[in-house]
Write a protein that holds these residues in place. Structure first.
Motif, PDB file in Angstrom:
ATOM      1  N   THR A 100       0.847  -1.202   0.000  1.00  0.00           N
ATOM      2  CA  THR A 100       0.000   0.000   0.000  1.00  0.00           C
ATOM      3  C   THR A 100       0.882   1.251   0.000  1.00  0.00           C
ATOM      4  N   PHE A 101       1.899   1.144   0.853  1.00  0.00           N
ATOM      5  CA  PHE A 101       2.839   2.264   0.947  1.00  0.00           C
ATOM      6  C   PHE A 101       3.496   2.537  -0.399  1.00  0.00           C
ATOM      7  N   LYS A 102       3.921   1.435  -1.031  1.00  0.00           N
ATOM      8  CA  LYS A 102       4.615   1.575  -2.329  1.00  0.00           C
ATOM      9  C   LYS A 102       3.675   2.211  -3.366  1.00  0.00           C
ATOM     10  N   ARG A 103       2.450   1.647  -3.361  1.00  0.00           N
ATOM     11  CA  ARG A 103       1.466   2.167  -4.337  1.00  0.00           C
ATOM     12  C   ARG A 103       1.198   3.664  -4.079  1.00  0.00           C
ATOM     13  N   ASP A 104       0.928   3.979  -2.795  1.00  0.00           N
ATOM     14  CA  ASP A 104       0.592   5.372  -2.454  1.00  0.00           C
ATOM     15  C   ASP A 104       1.740   6.323  -2.783  1.00  0.00           C
ATOM     16  N   ILE A 105       2.964   5.855  -2.434  1.00  0.00           N
ATOM     17  CA  ILE A 105       4.106   6.757  -2.638  1.00  0.00           C
ATOM     18  C   ILE A 105       4.370   6.947  -4.140  1.00  0.00           C
ATOM     19  N   SER A 106       4.143   5.852  -4.941  1.00  0.00           N
ATOM     20  CA  SER A 106       4.370   5.981  -6.394  1.00  0.00           C
ATOM     21  C   SER A 106       3.353   6.954  -6.991  1.00  0.00           C
ATOM     22  N   GLU A 107       2.078   6.775  -6.573  1.00  0.00           N
ATOM     23  CA  GLU A 107       1.028   7.684  -7.044  1.00  0.00           C
ATOM     24  C   GLU A 107       1.395   9.137  -6.707  1.00  0.00           C
ATOM     25  N   LEU A 108       1.755   9.266  -5.416  1.00  0.00           N
ATOM     26  CA  LEU A 108       2.081  10.624  -4.917  1.00  0.00           C
ATOM     27  C   LEU A 108       3.248  11.198  -5.708  1.00  0.00           C
ATOM     28  N   HIS A 109       4.268  10.325  -5.945  1.00  0.00           N
ATOM     29  CA  HIS A 109       5.464  10.775  -6.668  1.00  0.00           C
ATOM     30  C   HIS A 109       5.095  11.221  -8.090  1.00  0.00           C
TER      31      HIS A 109
ATOM     32  N   ARG B  33       2.228  12.359  -9.084  1.00  0.00           N
ATOM     33  CA  ARG B  33       1.498  13.632  -8.973  1.00  0.00           C
ATOM     34  C   ARG B  33       2.453  14.784  -8.736  1.00  0.00           C
ATOM     35  N   VAL B  34       3.500  14.524  -7.878  1.00  0.00           N
ATOM     36  CA  VAL B  34       4.500  15.580  -7.634  1.00  0.00           C
ATOM     37  C   VAL B  34       5.119  15.987  -8.975  1.00  0.00           C
ATOM     38  N   ILE B  35       5.471  14.949  -9.813  1.00  0.00           N
ATOM     39  CA  ILE B  35       6.087  15.248 -11.119  1.00  0.00           C
ATOM     40  C   ILE B  35       5.117  16.083 -11.960  1.00  0.00           C
ATOM     41  N   GLU B  36       3.843  15.660 -11.965  1.00  0.00           N
ATOM     42  CA  GLU B  36       2.846  16.413 -12.756  1.00  0.00           C
ATOM     43  C   GLU B  36       2.761  17.863 -12.262  1.00  0.00           C
TER      44      GLU B  36
END
Ligand code: C2E
Ligand code: CA
Ligand code: CA
Length: 714
Positions: free
Chosen positions: A56-65, A67-70
């Motif tokens: 979950t952490f990996k998924r959330d952090i990848s999503e978040l990452h 979005r940060v790039i976007e």
């Protein structure tokens, strides 16, 4: 049918043990399996939860990452207003805080705490760095996209860093889970092995128990079978069944009951065998001496005859008769006679060879069966005679009975046989005939069977048959022999019996009285004599010439022994009306001595009515003052054998003088019989005997002749 308790228990017990054991083992094993399972499933659940959190952490952090790039891209290209950027920034801050919370939880999880402290620490630190850099980059992006880019590229480095950490953690977690999995499998395997071993031990214990019980049961069954087979072959009165006795004591169940029944059966059987043996003893053995009896002898003779025929040798049958035993029996009584017979039997037994058979075949008669090795009759006869003479000599000796000495002799008859042609009864009678011959030859001798004697015996048997009819056919007669006093005056007469046989003519009492004695015919015959004599006396009473005469009647021992003898005489006297004073009864010593007390009673009973008594044939028996003095006698009659030789034999003269002296001493009248010569009469008179009977005076005569003679003499 109801099953027995013990056997049921024996079979139920192992089953019960098996059940309890397997139930116990199963329960324990299931319990341990269950707790192991629960334990490992808890751990696995926690591990899975941790893995889930991590992904979950990996998924959330990848999503978040992404979005940060976007957001940063939009900021660089100015596609987004500052307000929008700021909204993104604050959302990202919030989300990062949430993710940090996740990291925190992850770091605190059991799994990670156990795994690798450095990685968790590194993850935490790099995430914190990443969070700070992202916050700073998004914060500054609206104002200074370049600086924001710089921050972001640093954040990218942190991202990569903790991605490595999360990768490593994921790997560790997987390893860890696999390890746990392996451990739990090992534990299961171990539990399985344990259950297996326990089951094995349980099965072995049950098997052992079943084996022990089976051994015990089969032992009992074998013992019972042995006992039954012993019972079925048993013929003795001593049957020990120790196994059954032990079983009876040790087992209270079915086996005890079976043992009980078998022992009861054994007792019954032993009792039955004993009774049979006793029966056999009674049938085949003589009760007094314990010797085989006539019956067993007959069987053995049969067998011996068969054996002789096969082997071609001879057997000898010896018939042994004790001489004058009857006299001892009469004198000393039956008890002493029995004791003497037992002594003789023992003596005989001690003289025999092994294989010889000794039997008691009659009162004082024994038979001995000898096997002879000789094949020739003459030689066998010689050997038989040698043995018989030896036995005869061995038996002839003194025997001590009840403090008295008795000298006994024996006569032996011998019959030889070599086959079955003769028949057992004929053989026995041959040996018996030979014995009579030995007796006739003067006793204390041995004699072989002689056919002439057999003919004589046959004649006697025939005579006995005819004697039975004599009474009915009215063939009996009485002769009368007068008795005289000193002046040759008749004082009385002796009634003497005669048998008027249709073919043989007048038969002497010497020929038929012994036969009548043996057959018991003497009792009715004697009664007839007394009746006839009483009738005569009644007739004489009215005749002056005859009324004073006394009539002497002979009474045999057997007749005198009859219970109702006294009564019978009194009845005859009463019925005929004869005066008892005229009746004189002649008794012999043997008639009186057999039971002297009873004889005295009977004599006294008759004497009190007037009947008188004379002791016949005095001097031939045990004539002694001792008993003479006790007997209520009126007269003693000197036996004719002494009278016959009174002139020639000084010994007989002495005996006669003694008898006369005894009579005088006891005031008993003395009469001599068989007086044939004047010389004899004179000598008797000189000794003091003044009453006579004999041919010198008168012969026994029929009534008419006797009366004629009487008239002549008076
Ligand atoms: P006993 O009682 O001793 O009888 C005397 C026997 O001697 C008689 O023999 C008689 O005939 C015989 N006698 C008499 N005087 C002389 C003599 O001078 N010289 C010789 N040589 N003999 C003489 P008998 O009649 O043959 O009887 C024999 C025996 O039979 C008797 O012996 C007696 O024991 C028995 N007897 C005879 N009649 C009877 C009877 O009615 N009842 C019983 N129980 N026995 C009887
Ligand atoms: Ca007589
Ligand atoms: Ca006599």
């Amino acid at each position: 049918m109801r099953a027995g308790k013990t056997v049921l228990l024996m079979f139920l017990l192992p089953a019960f043990v098996v059940l309890v054991l397997s139930f116990g083992i199963g329960l324990v094993s299931l319990n341990s399996l269950k707790s192991q399972y629960l334990q490992s499933s808890d751990v696995q659940a926690a591990d899975l939860r941790t893995l889930h959190q991590e992904s979950t952490f990996k998924r959330d952090i990848s999503e978040l990452h992404s979005r940060v790039i976007e957001v940063l891209d939009a900021a660089r290209q100015r596609n987004m207003s500052d307000v929008q950027l700021y909204r993104h920034h604050s959302r990202l801050v919030n989300e990062l805080a949430a993710i940090e919370q996740q990291v925190q939880t992850l770091a605190e999880s059991n799994l990670l705490r156990e795994v690798n402290h450095n990685s968790v620490q590194g993850l935490r630190e790099s995430f914190t760095q990443y969070r700070n850099l992202v916050i700073m980059a998004t914060e500054i992006a609206a104002i200074d996209p370049d600086t924001a880019d710089q921050y972001f590229s640093q954040a990218q480095t942190s991202f990569n860093e903790f991605s490595i950490f999360t990768g490593r953690i994921a790997m560790l977690l997987t390893d860890r889970t696999m390890l746990r999995e392996r451990e739990s499998r090992n534990r299961h395997e171990k539990a399985f092995v344990q259950i297996f071993i326990f089951s094995l031990i349980g099965a072995a214990v049950v098997l052992l128990a079943v084996f022990a019980i089976a051994v015990r049961i089969s032992g009992h069954v074998r013992d019972i079978a042995d006992a039954l087979s012993k019972l079925s072959y048993n013929t003795s009165t001593e049957l020990r069944l120790p196994a059954m006795e032990r079983l009876q004591l040790s087992s209270r169940g079915e086996f005890g009951r079976i043992a009980n029944v078998i022992l009861g059966f054994r007792d019954d059987m032993v009792r039955r065998i004993k009774a049979e043996e006793e029966n056999h003893r009674l049938i085949f053995y003589d009760a007094l001496t314990g010797l085989p009896n006539r019956r067993l002898l007959q069987e053995q003779l049969q067998y011996a005859a068969g054996a002789s025929a096969r082997v071609s040798n001879y057997h000898a049958l010896l018939w042994l008769d004790l001489d004058r035993f009857k006299l001892i029996n009469d004198m000393r009584g039956h008890t002493a006679g029995d004791a003497l017979l037992v002594e003789v039997a023992d003596n005989l037994r001690s003289m025999l060879r092994e294989g010889d058979l000794l039997a008691r075949v009659g009162g004082d008669e024994f038979a001995i069966l000898l096997e002879l090795p000789q094949g020739l009759k003459a030689e066998a006869a010689k050997e038989a005679e040698r043995i018989a003479v030896g036995i005869c000599g061995g038996v002839s000796r003194e025997y001590q009975i009840e403090g008295h000495c008795h000298y006994l002799t024996a006569s032996i008859g011998i019959a030889l046989f070599a086959d079955k042609t003769m028949g057992v009864d004929a053989l026995l009678s041959q040996a018996e005939v030979a014995k009579y011959q030995a007796k006739d030859a003067g006793r204390n001798t041995v004699s072989f069977y002689d056919p002439k004697i057999q003919a004589e015996i046959n004649r006697r048997a025939e005579l006995e048959g005819e004697l039975r009819n004599a009474l009915e056919r009215d063939e009996l007669r009485l002769f009368y022999q007068l008795q005289f006093d000193q002046q040759a005056q008749p004082i009385g007469a002796e009634a003497l019996l005669r048998w008027q046989h249709s073919e043989r003519g007048l038969v002497s009492p010497a020929d038929f009285i012994p036969l009548a004695e043996e057959s018991g015919l003497i009792v009715p015959m004697g009664e007839w004599v007394i009746q006839t004599a009483c009738q005569l006396l009644a007739e004489w009473q009215s005749q002056p010439l005859l009324q004073d005469l006394q009539l002497a009647v002979n009474v045999s021992a057997r007749q005198f022994r009859q219970q109702d003898f006294v009564e019978m005489v009194l009845i005859q006297l009463a019925q005929t009306g004869a005066r008892p004073e005229r009746l004189k009864l002649e008794l012999t010593e043997s008639a009186v001595l057999e039971d002297i007390e009873q004889a005295i009673q009977k004599m006294q009973a008759l004497r009190s009515r007037g009947v008188s008594f004379s002791m016949d044939d005095f001097g031939t028996g045990y004539s002694s003052l001792q008993y003479l003095k006790r007997l209520p006698l009126d007269q003693i009659k000197i036996d004719q054998s002494f009278v016959r030789d009174i002139v020639a034999d000084p010994d007989d003269a002495v005996i006669i003088r003694t008898i006369i002296a005894m009579g005088q001493a006891l005031s008993i009248e003395v009469i001599a019989e068989g007086v044939e010569t004047q010389e004899q009469r004179e000598q008797l008179a000189s000794y003091g005997c003044h009453r006579y009977q004999g041919y010198l005076f008168a012969r026994p005569l029929p009534l008419a002749e006797c009366l004629a003679l009487l008239k002549h003499k008076r």
